[in-house]
Structure formats: structure tokens, C-alpha cells
Scaffold this motif. Structure first.
Motif: not given
Ligand code: SF4
Ligand code: SF4
Ligand code: SF4
Lengths: 509, 418
Positions: A504-506, A508-509, B201, B204-205, B208-209, B250
């Protein structure tokens, strides 16, 4: 329908055999068990009590044809569609069974289109053309519910909420002319539209659900105040006003007309309370067209980049008190309705039949949202109760616009229609639950909450974080950064819970 | 907003630089030693060299002004949005502690001393910074600001003592607004709403990672050593380009997703909590790993805590974004700088649950009174819940390492009996 005073008892017990009531009673068991101490005693009563009562009343009612007839007025398509389509969708967890279940809503959607096709068959050949959706209310409601259940599979909470709200807005606001049973009904609607509107003397404040002798009031759904007739009845306040219209002296003297009104209103009230118990204030967060329209105003504020106002507690309480006072004053006026003179005056004052509705901003906002500024209804004259209705109307409308523009949902602290459903927020079937162990009190829930509720953030002892003002919009559940911290339960079963997954977080962009 | 000066101009001292070849040599030895530790790790991601270079400050772009910052309560997003490059200043080099001692008092925590030494040392990244930002998170930091001001423009973020949103949220937002104005002065660029949103943003990424990394590690701790995890996380705040970091991260994720252990892992799973372990002081991490425990989760502000939770974007107005930053960085912080320890306890207990850990290890840095003072409640609360707990009280020096190893091994052995 004939009814005499001796039957009043059976009228009162009749609703308990309604399928909706069965759901209500069965649903109450876990709801009560969760809240009351002395579980064992309750469990016994709860397990054995309702079947016995139901069985007994069923037989009583079968003996009484009047009651059985009245019973039939309680059945309505919303309850049916809810039981068959929505409730299973809420309860069946993700997986194979859910996919199997989806066959049902798909079937309903297909039938919905078939129903529209059949509606068009009623159009005479020489007048063929486009008449929006010619479909009966039952198929419309089940079709829309089924469509939403299917869409839910492909959407996250945010988009699902938007879709539901847009759909409800369309059905409730535009439904009046776009959704008609058949061609003749469409014609009737056009005729009604041509009549001149006079807000103050409008008897039928709300469009009629096209069922004989039946009223359906959804929690937190205002009526459309349009003469064309639609699929939805008025709001709960309209219902209460109808109750107040009954002249108690007439009732006492056994007037048939008064009895009939009472029975119809009671039936509607039953259904309405059942809906409220099932959905609590959910309708405020997802269905109410007033707040959807208000959200457009709110969106404008957001676009301008202005921060939302978080009014202090006294302001909020003030809103609540003013809302309730308005109800008090206008209901007293409604009480005067049966005593209005020939000239529509009571004690020298001109008073409308539905006094609350005349100051409700829904009366101004909904027609404009549906038909543009042309539809703006005339304001009441100043001769009505010394201008109470004109200035009251303007004040409340101003409040509506300003409070939606400045803060997210300050208005909903005022709205008495929503307040009633709020009574079922704690003790109803919905419950907002928090696992305090996962919560780090980041305050996101309070920040995103359109009602400025802090209970969700601050309550660390009791898992139930529902509160009176909560409109169950689930923004807190959607935004909480801790997976599984917040969840919405319906009757003890988790409907949805907060997720903050890496994907969900990754993505987004 | 006009920024009032935070310090008295009249008593400014001229910056003092220290050149101590002995310390210099020893600090290089510490770095070398730590590097060797890392090299001995098995099964490291292929591109780990990128992160190794990054933490040593070798990937810094010189194009934008560097802004050095301390602590998790300084939002790096704000620095990025102002066009600066955030560089976290905390330093864990045992040898540098001595330099710091010469200016700061002896009884100040090694982290403050070593980090200050970096500023004084002309070869370090810290001394290349154009400005410093630090919150008033402890006594050492509170006083460090004025000293740093002698070297570079410095801004102190005023923290509320209590994480009470109602009383202090507006105040915190104001602090951040002042910080924005300060950063604007440094970089010559105003923080725009769009830039801030972009930075959030990006953050946030990153969250998430890191969440994904932790998910994989929880499933299979052998996939990535906790030391490498810390290295990666700290690399992100060493002035690297975030896009590049995310790309490399990633790659690591794809690589370790395919990892399957040769045999079942019977090592203990522990949750690490306590003071920050900052490069090159990975002592507690490497010790735990060597003794046969896997750190599956941690609350260290130099570890996953710094980027596990995302900033939640609701409204995208400038002020709303600042509020969101305050909620994330100040009001959800488990740092002992605040009067209640509840958040940290709650977090630790939840991590034990969520990551099915067997024990909790508290890394308490000697001379840090705040963490020290929290140890009692932590140990008692965990005892009530029957979660095995061990306190590891130590500092940067490597002298007590064998002693700690013995204690740790004994503790881990008691876990086996349960
Ligand atoms: S409280 Fe708000 S959402 Fe609920 S019925 Fe009233 S206007 Fe609609
Ligand atoms: S958003 Fe979630 S974690 Fe944050 S305070 Fe609310 S419930 Fe707790
Ligand atoms: S508490 Fe949560 S669900 Fe209730 S109104 Fe606030 S954000 Fe919506």
C-alpha cells in the motif's frame, strides 16, 4: 385497512414476526451479551426467549387478519436486499466462498438490467425515447446494493466510500425523475413537476416510495423536497412530526382515520428503529446527501489549502444544543397542526404542517443540487409565525454552508436527524474497536476524523471506541498507520480493519 | 515568520577545531574493525556496498546545502522540502568520545560527545554541513545547540514535555514553522507545499520498503542481518539521494525475497529496545547475533523506529502537512524525552506479540539518564507479562564486550529452559 381499538395490541406485537425483526432480535443477543454482565443468565434467556416469543406472537397474529395485513406493510425491499446481498457480503471473509457468494449480487445486477428493459416495454411505440431508468424500487434497491457489493471487491476503502456516496447522492437526489417505475409513472412525474410549488403548504414534504400504504424512512437520509415524487421517504424527523400530527382526542374517540395514521406511522417507526439499530450512524458517513453536498464545500476549502477548523468543545456542544432546541420548538408547532384553523392559523400564527422541514436546509440544498438554481424553492413569507420560518431558514442554511466550508463536519453536530441514529452508536450492531496494544496514540485518527472525535485516540482501556458523534465514515480505520489496530465490527464480526501494508505504501507514487 | 534569534549573539565564541592524530588514528581503527565485523557476516545482499559507502558519507552530493540534524523528532522531510540534504549527525565512534570530552563535560553521554567531535573534526561530513537542527530531547542536546551555533547556524526545535495533542500540537506546529523559516534562510528556498508533499510521499515509500524488509525478516530472520538492516536505514539519512536509496532497497528486497534457509532456524528471536546504536557502534547488534539471537524487531530511533511508521497524509494543505509531521515525529515518538513511558512500553509489548519474540533486550547507554530511568518500569512491566528481559548497560567502548557476551549467553540459555 380496517382497524379498531381492540386490535391495537396485536398491532403492537405484529412487528416481532417481521423478518427484519428476527434479524434485529437475533442480532441483539450478541450485542447485549457483549455489554451486560452476568453472561450465563443472559445467554439462556437470549437463546430460548426469542424463539418462544416469536412462535407465540406468530400464532396470535395468524388469528388476527388485521394484524397480518399490517404485518405485510412492514416488509420492504431494503430489508430484503440487505439480508440477501449486503449482510452476507459483510460477513463472508475473503476467499473462495466469497467468490461463490458473488454469484448472487451478479445475478441481481443482471436482473436489474432486465427489469429496466421490461420497464421500457411499457413505453408506447409512438412515444419511444429516452426516459432514464424505468425500474421498480425493489429492483432498483437490490440492483444498486448488488452493484456496490461487487464494486467493493475492486476498491480500497476510500474509493469505495466515494462510490457509495456518489451513488446514494444520485439515487436520492436525482432519483426523483431519473428512476421511475414505468412509463405512466414517468408521465405522472412530469405532470407533478408542472404544478406550481409552494413550500409552505406542501402536504407531502417528501416523495412517496411507490408502495401503497407504506413509508420507508432511512436513518440519516433527508428527503428531496421536490414535487416529482421519488423513491425515498422523508427523514426521521418527518416521521416524528407525522406522529405529532395525530390528534390524541380523535384517537381516544376511536376515529378510524387517526388509527390508520397511527398504525402506518408505527409501522414506519418500527422499520426505522430496526434500520437504525442495524446501521447506527453509518448512513451519516456514507449515504446522507446533505453531507455529500457539504463535502463538496469542504473539498473547496481543501483545494484552497486552508486548514480545517477544529472548534473547541463548547462550540460543538452549542451546536448540539441549538439543533435540539430547534427540534423542540418546531415539534411544539407540529403538535399544533391538528388544531389549525380554517385559515391555517393557530393562536393567530400561520404555521406550516411540517414546521421542522421548513427550516431544514435540505429543503433548499437538495433541490438545487438536483436541478440547479432554477429549483431553488421560494422562501417562506414573513407572515408565517412572525417570520420565524424565513429567518430561521436563512440562519440554518447559513450555518450549513459556513460550517461545512470552515470545518469538516461541524454541521453534523447540529443535525438532529443524525443525532437520532447516534443513539445506536453504542449498543447497536456496529462497533468501532481498537486494539490498544497496537496504538501508539499518534493521533492520526483524531486528525482525520471529520467529527473531531478524540475517543478513538484516547481510549486505551476499553476496546470499544464507538462514540455518539461518530458517523462511521471509517476514515480513522482507513488512515491508522498500525495494521489491525482499528476495526469495525458488525455484531461481533469484523467487517474491515486498518491496514498499512508495504504494498500500500510503496504503490502510492 | 520572523525568527527570533535563539542564542545570545554577544557571547558567541569562535569555533575551535581539534586536530588530534591519536584520536584520528584510533577512530579509523574503530571503523576498520566494524567493517571487518560486517565483512564476516554471511549471506549479505549483493549491493550492500552501496549502503556501506553511504553511511561513511561517500555518496553525498555537494550540489545542495547539507543540513545536519539530530534525533527522530526532526523531520527530514522538511529539510528535503527546503532543498537541503538531511544528514543525521549521531555518531557512534568510540574513539571520538575523547575529543568531545574536551569541550563538553565529561559526564555527558558518549553519543553527544562523539557527535560533537565529528563537528569539530574538519574531515568529517558533519563539518561540511551548512546548518544544524536539533530538538531539545535531552539535557545534552539542549545544551549542545548553543555550542554548535559557534560553528554553524543552528536551530533548536522546542519539544513539548508531554505528548498531549490538545495542549501542544499547535505549539509543535509553530516550532516546525520556525524551522521552515530557518531552513529557508539556509538554503535560500522557501518550503513549498508541493515540495513538502513530495518529500512526505517519499518518506512513505521508504516506510513501505522498511516494512517490507521487516516482514521478510520476521518470516525468516536469516534473510538479512540486523546489522545490514541498520546499515541500510542509517544510509538513508546520510545525505544520499532518496530515489536512489529506494531503488537499491528494492533490489535488496527482491534479492532476499528469494532467500530460503538451508535448515530451520532455531535461534532466539528478540526485540531490541533502548538507546540508539549508530554506525560504527553496532556493538549491541553484533553481540546479539554472535550469541545466537536474531533481532527481529527494535524500537531504536537509529533503527526501524526512524522509518517504520509513515507520515499519514490526509489533507494536503501546508499546515495540515506540518500537523501530520508533528503527529508522526513528536506525538507518536517512544523517545524517553517525554514524561510518559507508555508509548515505548506499548510498542515493545506489541512488537513481542507481532514478531513472536522470545525476549526483550534493553540497550541502555551509560550516562544517558533518560534511558536509564526507564529501565525499571520496563523490566517490571515485562516481568508482569512474563516476557524474559535483559538489560544491557554499556557504552561505546569495546572493553566490556567479553563480559557482556558471557551475560548474554547465560540469558539466552535461560530462554531455552522455558
Ligand atoms: S448528521 Fe450530517 S450526515 Fe448525518 S444526517 Fe445530518 S447532515 Fe447528514
Ligand atoms: S491512528 Fe491508530 S495508532 Fe494512531 S492514535 Fe489512532 S488508533 Fe492509535
Ligand atoms: S471516529 Fe472514525 S469512523 Fe467515527 S467519525 Fe471519526 S473518523 Fe469517522
Amino acid at each position: 385497512m380496517t382497524l379498531n381499538p381492540e386490535n391495537i395490541l396485536s398491532v403492537l406485537v405484529a412487528p416481532f414476526t417481521n423478518p427484519l425483526m428476527v434479524l434485529l432480535i437475533v442480532g441483539m443477543i450478541p450485542a447485549l451479551l457483549r455489554r451486560l454482565p452476568g453472561r450465563h443468565a443472559w445467554a439462556v434467556t437470549a437463546v430460548f426467549g426469542p424463539p418462544i416469543i416469536l412462535w407465540g406472537t406468530y400464532h396470535l397474529i395468524c388469528l388476527n387478519p388485521t394484524a397480518a395485513e399490517w404485518l405485510s406493510t412492514l416488509n420492504n425491499p431494503i430489508a430484503g436486499a440487505f439480508l440477501v446481498i449486503v449482510y452476507p457480503a459483510m460477513l463472508i471473509p475473503e476467499g473462495r466462498w466469497r467468490q461463490v457468494f458473488l454469484v448472487i449480487p451478479v445475478g441481481f445486477v443482471l436482473w436489474f438490467f432486465v427489469a429496466i428493459y421490461r420497464g421500457y416495454q411499457t413505453v408506447p411505440a409512438d412515444e419511444s425515447g429516452f426516459y432514464w431508468l424505468l425500474v421498480s424500487p425493489s429492483w432498483l434497491i437490490s440492483g444498486v446494493m448488488a452493484l456496490l457489493v461487487i464494486l467493493h471487491e475492486f476498491m480500497d476503502l476510500k474509493w469505495f466510500r466515494r462510490t457509495v456516496r456518489a451513488t446514494c447522492l444520485l439515487v436520492l437526489i436525482y432519483g426523483g425523475f431519473a428512476l421511475r417505475q414505468d412509463f405512466s409513472d414517468y408521465r405522472n412525474m412530469l405532470d407533478r413537476r408542472a404544478e406550481e410549488k409552494n413550500v409552505m403548504t406542501l402536504q407531502e414534504t417528501s416523495p412517496v416510495m411507490e408502495y401503497p400504504n407504506k413509508m420507508i424512512h432511512l436513518p440519516s437520509a433527508p428527503c428531496r423536497f421536490s414535487t416529482d415524487g421519488g423513491y425515498v421517504q422523508g427523514c426521521n424527523l418527518e416521521l416524528f412530526q407525522r406522529l405529532l400530527h395525530i390528534n390524541m382526542f380523535d384517537l381516544g374517540s376511536g376515529s378510524l382515520a387517526a388509527m390508520n395514521t397511527l398504525s402506518a406511522v408505527l409501522a414506519a417507526l418500527m422499520i426505522f428503529v430496526a434500520f437504525s439499530f442495524i446501521s447506527a450512524r453509518w448512513c451519516c458517513g456514507w449515504l446522507c446527501p446533505l453531507s455529500t453536498i457539504g463535502d463538496v464545500l469542504n473539498w473547496m476549502r481543501k483545494r484552497l489549502g486552508l486548514p480545517a477548523m477544529h472548534p473547541p468543545a463548547p462550540v460543538k456542544t452549542g451546536f448540539k444544543i441549538s439543533g435540539l432546541s430547534l427540534v423542540g420548538v418546531t415539534f411544539l408547532m407540529a403538535k399544533a397542526t391538528p388544531h389549525l384553523g380554517e385559515d391555517g392559523r393557530f393562536a393567530g400564527c400561520k404555521i406550516p404542517i411540517f414546521p421542522f422541514c421548513k427550516v431544514c436546509p435540505g429543503q433548499q440544498v437538495c433541490p438545487v443540487a438536483g436541478g440547479g438554481l432554477d429549483e431553488y424553492p421560494p422562501l417562506p413569507g414573513t407572515e408565517w409565525a412572525f417570520g420565524f420560518f424565513r429567518y430561521g431558514m436563512l440562519a440554518v442554511l447559513g450555518l450549513f454552508v459556513v460550517s461545512f466550508m470552515l470545518s469538516k463536519r461541524l454541521w453534523c453536530r447540529f443535525c438532529p436527524m443524525g443525532m437520532f441514529s447516534g443513539l445506536f452508536n453504542r449498543g447497536g450492531m456496529f462497533a468501532l474497536q481498537k486494539r490498544a496494544q497496537k496504538c501508539d496514540k499518534c493521533g492520526v485518527c483524531a486528525e482525520v476524523c471529520p467529527m473531531d472525535i478524540e475517543t478513538v485516540r484516547d481510549e486505551m482501556k476499553h476496546p470499544d471506541v464507538s462514540s455518539f458523534d461518530c458517523v462511521l465514515c471509517l476514515r480513522c480505520v482507513e488512515k491508522c498507520p498500525q495494521t489491525d489496530c482499528l476495526r469495525l465490527e458488525h455484531n461481533g464480526i469484523t467487517v474491515t480493519s486498518s491496514t498499512c501494508s508495504p504494498e500500500h505504501l510503496t504503490s502510492e507514487k | 515568520m520572523k525568527n527570533e534569534p535563539q542564542f545570545d549573539e554577544r557571547y558567541r565564541l569562535s569555533p575551535r577545531h581539534v586536530d588530534n592524530p591519536g584520536v584520528e588514528k584510533r577512530s579509523r581503527a574503530v571503523l576498520h574493525q566494524q567493517q571487518q565485523h560486517l565483512d564476516r557476516l554471511r549471506n549479505r545482499p549483493r549491493n550492500i556496498a552501496y549502503f556501506e559507502h553511504a553511511v561513511r558519507g561517500e555518496n553525498i552530493s555537494d550540489a545542495a546545502p547539507l543540513v545536519g540534524y539530530f534525533c527522530n523528532m526532526t523531520p527530514p522531510e522538511l529539510i528535503r522540502a527546503a532543498g537541503g540534504v538531511p544528514v543525521r549527525l549521531g555518531c557512534g565512534n568510540a574513539a571520538l568520545v575523547q575529543t568531545g570530552e574536551e569541550v563538553l563535560a565529561g559526564d555527558i553521554c558518549p553519543l553527544a560527545k562523539a557527535s560533537f567531535a565529528c563537528v569539530v573534526d574538519e574531515r568529517s561530513i558533519a563539518s561540511r554541513c551548512d546548518a544544524f537542527v536539533l530538538p531539545t530531547s535531552c539535557d545534552a542536546k539542549t545544551k549542545l545547540g548553543e555550542i554548535l551555533e559557534d560553528y554553524r547556524p543552528t536551530f533548536m526545535i522546542h519539544l513539548p514535555p508531554e505528548q498531549n495533542h490538545e495542549l501542544f500540537l499547535k505549539e509543535t506546529v509553530k516550532s516546525y514553522q520556525r524551522l521552515e523559516a530557518f531552513l529557508g534562510g539556509v538554503t535560500g528556498r522557501k518550503v513549498s507545499r508541493k515540495a513538502l508533499l513530495h518529500a512526505v510521499r517519499q518518506g512513505r515509500e521508504q516506510a513501505g520498503l522498511v516494512r517490507r524488509l521487516q516482514e521478510i525478516r520476521s518470516e525468516c530472520p536469516g534473510a538479512l542481518s540486523v546489522q545490514d538492516l541498520f546499515l541500510m536505514i542509517q544510509a538513508a539519512s546520510s545525505g544520499v539521494d532518496m530515489e536512489e536509496w529506494c531503488r537499491e532497497c528494492r533490489n535488496v528486497i527482491t534479492e532476499i525475497e528469494g532467500y530460503s534457509p538451508e535448515r530451520r532456524r532455531f535461534r532466539h528471536r528478540v526485540v531490541l529496545t533502548g538507546a540508539p546504536a549508530i554506525w560504527p557502534n553496532f556493538k549491541p547488534l553484533s553481540l546479539l547475533e554472535e550469541c545466537g539471537a536474531d533481532v527481529v524487531a527494535d524500537t531504536l530511533c537509529s533503527g526501524t523506529e526512524s522509518c517504520y511508521d509513515p507520515v499519514v497524509i490526509d489533507e494536503t494543505g501546508h499546515k495540515s502537512l506540518l500537523r501530520a509531521l508533528s503527529l508522526r515525529y513528536v506525538f507518536a515518538s517512544p523517545c524517553p524525552a517525554f514524561i510518559s513511558q507508555g508509548k515505548r512500553l506499548n510498542r515493545v509489548i506489541n512488537l513481542v506479540d507481532e514478531f513472536t519474540a522470545d525476549a526483550v533486550i534493553n540497550y541502555s547507554l551509560r550516562l544517558c539518564q533518560l534511558f536509564d530511568a526507564e529501565t525499571y518500569r520496563l523490566s517490571q512491566v515485562l516481568k508482569q507479562r512474563q516476557i524474559p528481559f535483559m538489560n544491557m548497560r554499556t557504552d561505546y567502548s569495546l572493553e566490556d564486550i567479553e563480559q557482556l557476551r558471557v551475560r548474554l549467553e547465560a540469558f539466552l540459555e535461560t530462554l531455552e529452559e522455558i
